[in-house]
Design a protein around this motif. Structure first.
Motif, mmCIF file in Angstrom:
data_model
loop_
_atom_site.group_PDB
_atom_site.id
_atom_site.type_symbol
_atom_site.label_atom_id
_atom_site.label_comp_id
_atom_site.label_asym_id
_atom_site.label_seq_id
_atom_site.Cartn_x
_atom_site.Cartn_y
_atom_site.Cartn_z
ATOM 1 N N MET A 1 -98.367 3.778 -20.523
ATOM 2 C CA MET A 1 -97.676 5.017 -20.841
ATOM 3 C C MET A 1 -96.852 5.503 -19.651
ATOM 4 N N SER A 2 -97.167 4.951 -18.470
ATOM 5 C CA SER A 2 -96.422 5.342 -17.279
ATOM 6 C C SER A 2 -95.137 4.536 -17.119
ATOM 7 N N GLU A 3 -94.911 3.598 -18.043
ATOM 8 C CA GLU A 3 -93.734 2.740 -17.955
ATOM 9 C C GLU A 3 -92.442 3.566 -18.022
ATOM 10 N N THR A 4 -91.525 3.279 -17.089
ATOM 11 C CA THR A 4 -90.213 3.926 -17.118
ATOM 12 C C THR A 4 -89.325 3.192 -18.115
ATOM 13 N N PHE A 5 -88.573 3.948 -18.904
ATOM 14 C CA PHE A 5 -87.646 3.318 -19.851
ATOM 15 C C PHE A 5 -86.394 4.170 -19.985
ATOM 16 N N LYS A 6 -85.354 3.559 -20.538
ATOM 17 C CA LYS A 6 -84.061 4.229 -20.700
ATOM 18 C C LYS A 6 -83.557 4.038 -22.126
ATOM 19 N N PHE A 7 -82.856 5.064 -22.596
ATOM 20 C CA PHE A 7 -82.220 4.936 -23.907
ATOM 21 C C PHE A 7 -80.893 5.679 -23.917
ATOM 22 N N ILE A 8 -80.051 5.300 -24.849
ATOM 23 C CA ILE A 8 -78.777 5.988 -25.076
ATOM 24 C C ILE A 8 -78.887 6.799 -26.365
ATOM 25 N N HIS A 9 -78.495 8.065 -26.268
ATOM 26 C CA HIS A 9 -78.470 8.963 -27.421
ATOM 27 C C HIS A 9 -77.013 9.151 -27.834
ATOM 28 N N ALA A 10 -76.671 8.643 -29.018
ATOM 29 C CA ALA A 10 -75.298 8.735 -29.540
ATOM 30 C C ALA A 10 -75.342 9.239 -30.971
ATOM 31 N N ALA A 11 -74.202 9.671 -31.460
ATOM 32 C CA ALA A 11 -74.107 10.151 -32.840
ATOM 33 C C ALA A 11 -72.651 10.134 -33.277
ATOM 34 N N ASP A 12 -72.433 10.249 -34.573
ATOM 35 C CA ASP A 12 -71.101 10.511 -35.140
ATOM 36 C C ASP A 12 -70.057 9.488 -34.695
ATOM 37 N N LEU A 13 -70.376 8.210 -34.889
ATOM 38 C CA LEU A 13 -69.395 7.158 -34.587
ATOM 39 C C LEU A 13 -68.210 7.225 -35.545
ATOM 40 N N HIS A 14 -68.497 7.504 -36.806
ATOM 41 C CA HIS A 14 -67.478 7.600 -37.864
ATOM 42 C C HIS A 14 -66.642 6.322 -37.954
#
Length: 448
Positions: A1-14
């Motif tokens: 649970m201590s693992e570092t992670f990254k994500f991209i939050h995107a929306a509305d590509l259309h």
């Protein structure tokens, strides 16, 4: 649970839409406008690979229509296949534009694409090195209007970092796009990050747990979607958001520019006016549009990404050619813009005048002397300043306009029986009222 992670939050590509541009731009520019939304998603995927993110969130309106185009669907799949080779998963909720209904995808989705159900709230567990690092909960739109407060069913344990995906107008009285308020979202238990979509301007509504954010549209498509579009890059460590950064994505930027004509601006004819416009905006072709940090990487990214501006000009102030401006025909107006665009030409970045709004009035010989002669003009300036800067006075002003006016929060909530307003509209009305009062007062003083 201590693992570092990254994500991209995107929306509305259309995907499937294109950039709106007036006039007769060169074919190169037309092609760029047709492909810009696709280019934006490709750049998002490039960013995901380059930053080695663990997953991408797409929070509604991946497509511009529930009728998927073959081009849009294939393009989306091909980009996701690239991500799959880097073990990057993609989690999708569909929104009001691409509601699932009973339709199916045109093609089989890659194994790394997870589309959340439209019939029930669904939860996905995200693994890294065999350990659950996050849970993602959400629900796609089944139809174009989603009136249910589906977030009330976002039930999840508090054992890992929990992300809730929601496509909402975030208006408690809006019954079409998941009615809710900021406080209602904050009160949903065990959510660490609200990944929102639908509003086309990036905005972090809460920067403490739970984080609540709209990334905005990655690529604006008209003057209502001005500015640098992009996505959020989020780094999580030990169940906390350690870092959150806005990544610019757009290749073309819509921008509204005001030009004020005054006594120091010589505009005796349209040649003078064209010169003033050219001098005012030509430097934009080499400006960094969002004052990004001037690191080597950001400068190189800017050089590789940015293609140009589509500009709306708002010409204000008093000028000797106001009478000629008011008499212009549609053809005169188009010829004026066309001439300026020809003079600008293609440089390192293109610059295209899309439209001009004239808010000019007749010249006064010396407005400063009028203020000295009669205090009523100074009183007018004080009143104008009050309504322009004081929040309560501005609120009362809008209230006095009556219920025919409606605050514009998102472009989806169009009421044909009302006039939409935002800060720009308020400022424009105040300016026009000021100019009209000055003109009438000057006429009255001449009569006296």
């Amino acid at each position: 649970m201590s693992e570092t992670f990254k994500f991209i939050h995107a929306a509305d590509l259309h995907l499937g839409s294109f950039l709106n541009i007036n006039g007769r731009p060169q074919k190169e520019m037309q092609d760029l406008c047709k492909g810009a939304v696709y280019d934006a998603f490709e750049r998002i995927c490039n960013k995901a690979i380059s930053y080695e993110v663990d997953f991408i969130l797409l929070c509604g309106d991946v497509y511009d229509s529930y009728l998927r185009s073959i081009r849009g669907n294939r393009f989306f799949i091909n980009q996701c296949l690239r991500l799959n080779t880097k073990n990057i998963n993609v989690y999708v909720i569909y929104g009001n534009h691409d509601a699932m209904d009973d339709s199916q995808e045109l093609f089989t989705m890659p194994q790394n694409v997870h589309i959340l159900d439209s019939n029930k709230v669904e939860t996905f567990m995200v693994y890294k090195k065999g350990e659950v690092i996050a849970k993602i909960i959400g629900k796609s739109y089944k139809r174009r209007n989603e009136k249910e407060k589906i977030y009330e069913n976002y039930l999840i344990d508090n054992d890992v970092f929990n992300i809730a995906m929601l496509h909402t107008a975030l208006e408690g009285d809006n019954k079409n796009y998941i009615p809710c308020t900021l406080e209602e979202l904050k009160n949903v238990p065990n959510i660490d990050y609200w990944a929102l979509g639908h509003i086309h301007k990036n905005n972090v509504l809460s920067d403490v747990k739970p984080i609540i954010a709209f990334p905005g549209i990655p690529q604006g498509r008209d003057m209502g979607e001005q500015g640098v579009g992009g996505v959020f890059l989020v780094t999580v460590c030990q169940k906390e958001v350690a870092f959150m950064e806005f990544l610019p994505i757009a290749t073309v930027i819509y921008k509204r520019i005001e030009i004020i004509l005054d006594n120091d601006t010589k505009t005796e004819n349209f040649s003078d006016l064209s010169r003033v416009i050219y001098d005012e905006i030509s430097s934009l072709t080499y400006d960094n549009p969002q004052n990004l940090n001037e690191t080597k990487n950001s400068k190189e990214d800017f050089e590789n990404r940015f293609k140009g501006y589509i500009v709306q000009l708002v010409i204000k102030g008093r000028t000797d050619i106001n009478h000629d401006i008011q008499r212009m025909t549609e053809d005169d107006y188009n010829q004026l813009i066309e001439g300026i665009n020809e003079e600008l030409g293609l440089k390192k970045y293109f610059l295209w005048i899309d439209s001009i709004l004239f808010r000019t009035s007749e010249s006064l010989q010396n407005y400063e002397s009028l203020k000295i002669q009669n205090s009523i003009f100074n009183d007018l300036e004080e009143v104008t300043k009050m309504y322009s800067t004081d929040a309560e006075s501005k609120k009362q002003l809008v209230k006095n306009w009556g219920s025919i006016w409606k605050k514009q929060i998102n472009t989806e909530s169009i009421d044909e029986d009302k006039f939409d307003y935002d800060e720009d509209v308020i400022a424009d009305i105040i300016l026009q009222a000021r100019e009209l009062v000055i003109e009438k007062l000057a006429e009255a003083l001449e009569i006296m």
